[in-house]
Design an enzyme around this catalytic site. Structure first.
Site, short mmCIF file in Angstrom:
data_model
loop_
_atom_site.label_atom_id
_atom_site.label_comp_id
_atom_site.label_asym_id
_atom_site.label_seq_id
_atom_site.Cartn_x
_atom_site.Cartn_y
_atom_site.Cartn_z
N GLY A 288 65.44 85.91 94.98
CA GLY A 288 66.44 85.97 96.09
C GLY A 288 67.47 87.13 96.12
O GLY A 288 67.71 87.58 94.88
N GLN B 260 71.37 84.15 78.89
CA GLN B 260 72.18 84.91 80.05
C GLN B 260 73.59 84.39 80.36
O GLN B 260 74.07 84.73 81.25
CB GLN B 260 71.26 84.99 81.24
CG GLN B 260 70.83 83.70 82.03
CD GLN B 260 69.86 83.66 83.23
OE1 GLN B 260 68.67 84.05 82.74
NE2 GLN B 260 70.28 83.72 84.44
N HIS C 59 65.85 78.35 96.77
CA HIS C 59 64.82 78.12 95.77
C HIS C 59 63.62 77.76 96.80
O HIS C 59 62.69 78.27 96.59
CB HIS C 59 64.92 77.17 94.95
CG HIS C 59 66.24 77.37 93.90
ND1 HIS C 59 67.31 76.87 94.09
CD2 HIS C 59 66.24 78.25 92.84
CE1 HIS C 59 68.03 77.20 92.87
NE2 HIS C 59 67.30 78.23 92.29
N GLN D 28 70.77 91.62 90.08
CA GLN D 28 69.69 91.09 89.01
C GLN D 28 68.28 91.64 89.74
O GLN D 28 67.55 92.18 88.96
CB GLN D 28 69.72 89.46 89.05
CG GLN D 28 68.46 88.97 88.66
CD GLN D 28 68.58 87.47 88.53
OE1 GLN D 28 69.23 86.74 87.88
NE2 GLN D 28 67.71 86.53 89.58
N GLY E 95 65.96 76.10 87.65
CA GLY E 95 66.43 74.78 88.43
C GLY E 95 67.35 74.30 89.20
O GLY E 95 68.06 75.38 89.87
N HIS F 238 68.24 74.49 95.68
CA HIS F 238 68.67 74.35 96.80
C HIS F 238 68.00 75.22 98.00
O HIS F 238 66.69 75.55 97.33
CB HIS F 238 70.13 75.04 96.95
CG HIS F 238 70.02 76.45 96.46
ND1 HIS F 238 69.65 77.53 96.98
CD2 HIS F 238 70.63 76.88 95.20
CE1 HIS F 238 69.89 78.38 96.25
NE2 HIS F 238 70.42 78.22 95.03
N MET G 119 74.06 79.91 99.43
CA MET G 119 73.44 78.68 98.94
C MET G 119 73.39 79.12 97.43
O MET G 119 72.93 80.17 97.11
CB MET G 119 72.14 78.30 99.29
CG MET G 119 72.70 77.49 100.78
SD MET G 119 71.27 76.36 100.84
CE MET G 119 71.89 75.80 102.54
N SER G 120 73.90 78.39 96.65
CA SER G 120 74.02 78.70 94.81
C SER G 120 73.90 77.11 94.22
O SER G 120 74.53 76.21 94.79
CB SER G 120 75.32 79.65 94.58
OG SER G 120 75.39 79.29 93.20
N ASP H 49 71.40 87.61 94.27
CA ASP H 49 71.73 88.18 92.82
C ASP H 49 71.07 89.64 93.07
O ASP H 49 69.97 89.93 92.47
CB ASP H 49 70.86 87.34 91.90
CG ASP H 49 71.53 85.92 91.71
OD1 ASP H 49 72.89 86.11 91.50
OD2 ASP H 49 70.86 85.11 91.70
O1 PAF Z 1 67.91 83.88 89.13
C1 PAF Z 1 67.76 83.11 88.26
O2 PAF Z 1 67.77 81.72 88.53
C2 PAF Z 1 67.78 83.35 86.92
O3 PAF Z 1 68.51 84.53 86.58
C3 PAF Z 1 66.19 83.85 86.49
C4 PAF Z 1 65.79 84.90 87.48
C5 PAF Z 1 65.35 82.53 86.83
C6 PAF Z 1 66.01 83.98 85.11
O4 PAF Z 1 66.45 83.28 84.14
#
Ligand code: PAF
Length: 288
Positions: A149, A63, A39, A155, A33, A36, A186-187, A152
């Site tokens: 995105g 996390q 997303h 990730q 959620g 920005h 953006m974050s 990250d």
């Molecule tokens: O990048 C994120 O917003 C989160 O790490 C994700 C991938 C939704 C997992 O909670």
């Protein structure tokens, strides 16, 4: 009519069952959620590619480490839902923590090696939490594609690897970083920045660009490249460097020499915020 919001695992499975039985192509955009433009670019792409689009909104406690911002992480569900509605999202899956973790989980997904460096060093169980919740979301929704995105990047590398190693039937679609006009990536956490910090934050991207310029000019020694980039960061007294590394893009392992594509990755602390960013660089091609 407002976007359909589903809060339980049973209900989303029931809702998606006919979609899974049909020929419809389904896309999932997993989010925490606080949308920005980054997303929104993921949702836009999913809408363009897929017949059905599911967006998940879940701030995943596993996390966040002790002392991190789980409690204060921005939660803007109302406006996130308005964006989903405006962008033609079919279903939003917004479970509670109790729904996703009704009891203490004893089973986790961990991807070796890829999470050892960079953010993994100072955020000990972060990637285990990410890999586990993404596995759960992929298992619950069973999309054909899932969108992430490149901001990250570590990730993303971990999620790509877990999908390969666990033979999950989903295509991971990466999308480029969306930046503010002054270069700041953006974050959702940018809103923590006080005005003087926000003003200085683009130094992170300038340092990455310095590294990129050197690589594109033919420099291959990672010590020299990172030294120049670090000098850019050190011009800003307000910031503290968490890491600045050159890594190969697949397993995110540090390299001492640029021999192929590399990602320059950095994290800085500025005030109470921690910002990350990265840039993919290619060595210049030499014509023989
Ligand atoms: O990048 C994120 O917003 C989160 O790490 C994700 C991938 C939704 C997992 O909670």
């Amino acid at each position: 009519m407002s976007v359909e919001v589903i809060e339980t695992i049973d209900a989303i499975r029931e809702r998606l069952h006919p979609v899974l039985l049909s020929d419809d192509f389904m896309g999932l955009v997993p989010t925490m959620g606080a949308f920005h433009d980054g997303h929104l670019s993921l949702i836009r792409k999913a809408r363009k590619d897929c017949d059905s689009v599911v967006v998940s909104i879940f701030v995943n406690p596993h996390q966040f480490g002790p002392g991190e911002d789980f409690r204060t992480y921005p939660r803007t569900l109302k406006s996130d839902l308005a964006h989903c509605e405006a962008m033609g999202v079919d279903v939003v899956f917004a479970p509670s923590v109790k729904e996703m973790y009704p009891r203490e989980p004893l089973t986790f997904v961990e991807v070796d090696r890829l999470g050892d460096h960079l953010c993994g060093l100072c955020r000990q169980s972060h990637f285990k939490g990410v890999a586990t919740v993404v596995s759960k979301l992929l298992n619950i929704v069973q999309p054909d594609r899932a969108y992430f995105g490149e901001k990250d990047a570590q990730q993303l590398a971990i999620i790509r690897r877990l999908v390969i190693d666990l033979d999950l039937q989903v295509q991971i679609v990466p999308l480029p970083i969306v930046r503010e006009p002054d270069g700041l990536a953006m974050s959702s956490r940018n809103q923590y920045l006080e005005p003087p910090e926000r003003e200085r934050a683009p130094v992170l991207y300038r340092a990455l660009q310095m590294a990129q310029q050197q690589i594109e000019a033919g420099e291959t020694d990672s010590g020299s490249i990172l030294g120049e980039a670090r000098r850019v960061l050190e011009e800003e007294p307000l910031i503290e460097v968490d890491y600045l590394e050159l890594v190969e893009p697949e397993e995110m392992q540090p390299v001492s020499e640029v021999t192929g594509p590399v990602r320059v990755c950095a994290a800085i602390r500025i005030g109470s915020s921690r910002l990350i960013d990265n840039i993919l660089c290619e060595k210049p091609t030499t014509d023989s």
